[in-house]
Design an enzyme around this catalytic site. Structure first.
Site, mmCIF file in Angstrom:
data_model
loop_
_atom_site.group_PDB
_atom_site.id
_atom_site.type_symbol
_atom_site.label_atom_id
_atom_site.label_comp_id
_atom_site.label_asym_id
_atom_site.label_seq_id
_atom_site.Cartn_x
_atom_site.Cartn_y
_atom_site.Cartn_z
ATOM 1 C CG HIS A 7 42.598 16.768 -38.869
ATOM 2 N ND1 HIS A 7 43.530 17.107 -39.800
ATOM 3 C CD2 HIS A 7 42.346 17.929 -38.175
ATOM 4 C CE1 HIS A 7 43.831 18.403 -39.675
ATOM 5 N NE2 HIS A 7 43.129 18.923 -38.695
ATOM 6 C CG HIS A 30 44.269 16.040 -48.808
ATOM 7 N ND1 HIS A 30 43.755 17.292 -49.037
ATOM 8 C CD2 HIS A 30 44.968 16.113 -47.647
ATOM 9 C CE1 HIS A 30 44.141 18.093 -48.060
ATOM 10 N NE2 HIS A 30 44.876 17.407 -47.199
ATOM 11 C CG ASP A 69 48.685 11.956 -41.778
ATOM 12 O OD1 ASP A 69 49.459 12.577 -41.032
ATOM 13 O OD2 ASP A 69 47.531 12.329 -42.026
HETATM 14 N N1 COA Z 1 40.619 4.862 -48.790
HETATM 15 C C1 COA Z 1 39.640 4.357 -49.552
HETATM 16 N N2 COA Z 1 38.780 5.120 -50.226
HETATM 17 C C2 COA Z 1 38.909 6.457 -50.101
HETATM 18 C C3 COA Z 1 39.903 7.046 -49.325
HETATM 19 C C4 COA Z 1 40.788 6.197 -48.655
HETATM 20 N N3 COA Z 1 41.751 6.686 -47.904
HETATM 21 N N4 COA Z 1 39.793 8.389 -49.407
HETATM 22 C C5 COA Z 1 38.764 8.635 -50.209
HETATM 23 N N5 COA Z 1 38.222 7.479 -50.634
HETATM 24 C C6 COA Z 1 37.090 7.302 -51.522
HETATM 25 C C7 COA Z 1 35.812 7.731 -50.802
HETATM 26 O O1 COA Z 1 35.263 6.638 -50.082
HETATM 27 C C8 COA Z 1 34.972 8.167 -51.943
HETATM 28 O O2 COA Z 1 34.476 7.027 -52.587
HETATM 29 P P1 COA Z 1 32.953 7.014 -53.130
HETATM 30 O O3 COA Z 1 32.876 8.142 -54.111
HETATM 31 O O4 COA Z 1 32.838 5.659 -53.729
HETATM 32 O O5 COA Z 1 32.079 7.236 -51.924
HETATM 33 C C9 COA Z 1 35.965 8.799 -52.900
HETATM 34 O O6 COA Z 1 37.227 8.222 -52.593
HETATM 35 C C10 COA Z 1 36.042 10.305 -52.804
HETATM 36 O O7 COA Z 1 36.439 10.681 -51.514
HETATM 37 P P2 COA Z 1 35.739 11.893 -50.729
HETATM 38 O O8 COA Z 1 34.543 11.374 -50.000
HETATM 39 O O9 COA Z 1 35.483 13.026 -51.646
HETATM 40 O O10 COA Z 1 36.860 12.280 -49.712
HETATM 41 P P3 COA Z 1 36.720 13.394 -48.608
HETATM 42 O O11 COA Z 1 37.263 14.652 -49.161
HETATM 43 O O12 COA Z 1 35.368 13.488 -47.992
HETATM 44 O O13 COA Z 1 37.677 12.798 -47.476
HETATM 45 C C11 COA Z 1 39.602 12.189 -46.326
HETATM 46 C C12 COA Z 1 39.018 13.090 -47.398
HETATM 47 C C13 COA Z 1 41.025 12.636 -46.033
HETATM 48 C C14 COA Z 1 38.792 12.294 -45.032
HETATM 49 C C15 COA Z 1 39.593 10.735 -46.851
HETATM 50 O O14 COA Z 1 40.372 10.659 -48.021
HETATM 51 C C16 COA Z 1 40.079 9.751 -45.804
HETATM 52 O O15 COA Z 1 39.315 9.347 -44.934
HETATM 53 N N6 COA Z 1 41.408 9.372 -45.853
HETATM 54 C C17 COA Z 1 41.949 8.473 -44.873
HETATM 55 C C18 COA Z 1 42.304 9.219 -43.609
HETATM 56 C C19 COA Z 1 43.521 10.069 -43.789
HETATM 57 O O16 COA Z 1 44.528 9.639 -44.309
HETATM 58 N N7 COA Z 1 43.440 11.303 -43.267
HETATM 59 C C20 COA Z 1 44.520 12.241 -43.342
HETATM 60 C C21 COA Z 1 44.174 13.371 -44.249
HETATM 61 S S1 COA Z 1 45.547 14.445 -44.542
#
Ligand code: COA
Length: 389
Positions: free
Chosen positions: A232, A271, A326
């Site tokens: 987050h 996201h 971010d």
């Molecule tokens: N880097 C690499 N892979 C990513 C990713 C990232 N930042 N964000 C998503 N993915 C991948 C996931 O691993 C998933 O892959 P898979 O289908 O092979 O397992 C796929 O993309 C779909 O993602 P999903 O699991 O649906 O995302 P989520 O909605 O559960 O998670 C976040 C959203 C924000 C938690 C996630 O994108 C993340 O951890 N981002 C990095 C942290 C960040 O920047 N947070 C700030 C948010 S505003």
């Protein structure tokens, strides 16, 4: 043994796609809007105009804005001595502590000092105005807590909060010099874009706390703890560590290959809701570019910008992942000379406006938030007394 489906990423995991309530504050359909206004229009406002819009429901008139800004400044200038003494003690015993913990403790202390016991069971309009006053206090107090902690760490008595709007005042306090117009404008934009984002994790926590009948300070304290996590708010600090870790353009490809191979996330990308791009990242990305190429002050940051751009391109090619807010926010804060451990606390400063607006909305039309869980544990089994186990 856990049920075989307990590790599956089913549709309900992380409440993804679940509509968990109603709000008048923010919508994400088509574009991000605060109370009906597109953020792409709102970025021209001051942070105070946005906080007023979120809290009171409308953009202020010039007279309302002056009074609102004055009340926030007054709150920033009135940090209770008990809090200052506590911070001075903590700065001696645990100077390395996360500043998110400092803010969480600070807000909790403020609640205790105010004897905040929340609104009455069925708050009338009058009680909610009192809650709005508390929210205005927090809008000034939270950035002042941040500045107070930094003064305490330096062993100095807290210096007076400037009689200025929040963006220039806070930047002046943190950088110890008067910031340029473009620096202040872009900093102000980060605060506007961080101010509010519907039912994100920390806001949902704040609403859940409020739904039990608890008080605003408890809701904000819990929200700060939630925002601290790297998935987050904590992501903005990780973004910069990541860029530092990569260092030079030649390292990007092997670095990214390693990350993806190890199934690690790249901070600042992806996201839960925006799968085709985050408007906030576009708006702030442009502002970041304008800042860094504005004059020679920021020349040394151009290398990092190029590195960031290259990683962005490559991540899109490999995974079709786009940046979130971010990603540019970390680069803006770094270019402004702010230390990395202030990035997530700055997100708090801005998001207090969104959290408190949601807390008040929840108070005004409350029902306990209490979802269900699907049980995936052991099947029913007979009890075995201790001597027979
Ligand atoms: N880097 C690499 N892979 C990513 C990713 C990232 N930042 N964000 C998503 N993915 C991948 C996931 O691993 C998933 O892959 P898979 O289908 O092979 O397992 C796929 O993309 C779909 O993602 P999903 O699991 O649906 O995302 P989520 O909605 O559960 O998670 C976040 C959203 C924000 C938690 C996630 O994108 C993340 O951890 N981002 C990095 C942290 C960040 O920047 N947070 C700030 C948010 S505003």
């Amino acid at each position: 043994m856990p049920h075989p489906s307990s590790n599956q990423k089913d549709t309900e995991s992380g409440l993804a796609g679940i509509m968990a309530g109603h709000t008048n504050i923010c919508s994400l359909d088509e574009t991000l809007r605060y109370r009906g206004y597109a953020v792409s229009d709102l970025v021209q406002c001051s942070f105070e105009e946005i906080a007023h819009l979120l809290l009171w429901g409308d953009l202020p008139t010039a007279t309302q804005l002056e009074a609102f800004t004055g009340r926030i400044q007054h709150a920033a200038q009135s940090i209770p001595q008990t809090v200052v003494c506590c911070f001075q003690g903590l700065a001696e015993t645990s100077p390395q502590t996360s500043i998110m913990d400092v803010l969480r403790t600070g807000v909790s202390l403020l609640g205790q000092l105010e004897c905040d016991n929340g609104p009455k069971e069925s708050p009338r309009a009058h009680d909610l105005s009192q809650e709005r006053m508390k929210a205005e206090q927090l809008l000034g107090q939270v950035p002042a807590l941040l500045a107070t902690w930094i003064d305490c760490l330096r062993g100095e008595s807290p210096s007076r909060w400037p009689n200025k709007p929040l963006a220039p005042a806070l930047l002046e306090k943190l950088c110890h010099t008067k910031a340029s117009n473009i620096a202040t404008t872009v900093f102000n934009t980060t605060l506007i874009l961080y101010a509010e984002h519907e039912f994100n994790a920390s806001t949902f926590v704040a609403r859940t706390v409020t739904s039990t009948g608890s008080d605003m300070h408890s809701g904000v304290t819990a929200a700060i703890g939630t925002l601290k996590g790297p998935l987050h708010g904590g992501a903005n600090e990780k973004v910069l560590h990541q860029l530092m870790d990569i260092g030079v353009p030649e390292n990007i490809e092997p670095w990214l290959a390693r990350k993806l191979n190890d199934h690690e996330v790249v901070m600042g990308f992806g996201h839960r809701i925006y799968k085709t791009g985050d408007i906030r990242a576009d708006l702030l990305g442009d502002a970041c570019h304008r800042l860094i190429y504005s004059d020679s002050t920021y020349e040394k940051h151009q290398k990092l910008e190029k590195l960031a751009y290259k990683l962005e391109q490559l991540l899109f090619e490999k995974k079709e992942l786009r940046p979130n807010l971010d990603w540019p926010a970390a680069r803006v804060y770094h270019a402004l000379g702010l230390p990395i451990n202030l990035f997530t606390p700055l997100f708090v400063v801005a998001r207090v406006s969104g959290w408190t607006s949601h807390i008040i909305e929840q108070m005004g039309n409350n029902r306990l938030i209490r979802p269900l869980a699907k049980y995936v544990g052991q099947a029913p089994r007979p009890y075995v007394s201790i001597e027979d186990r």
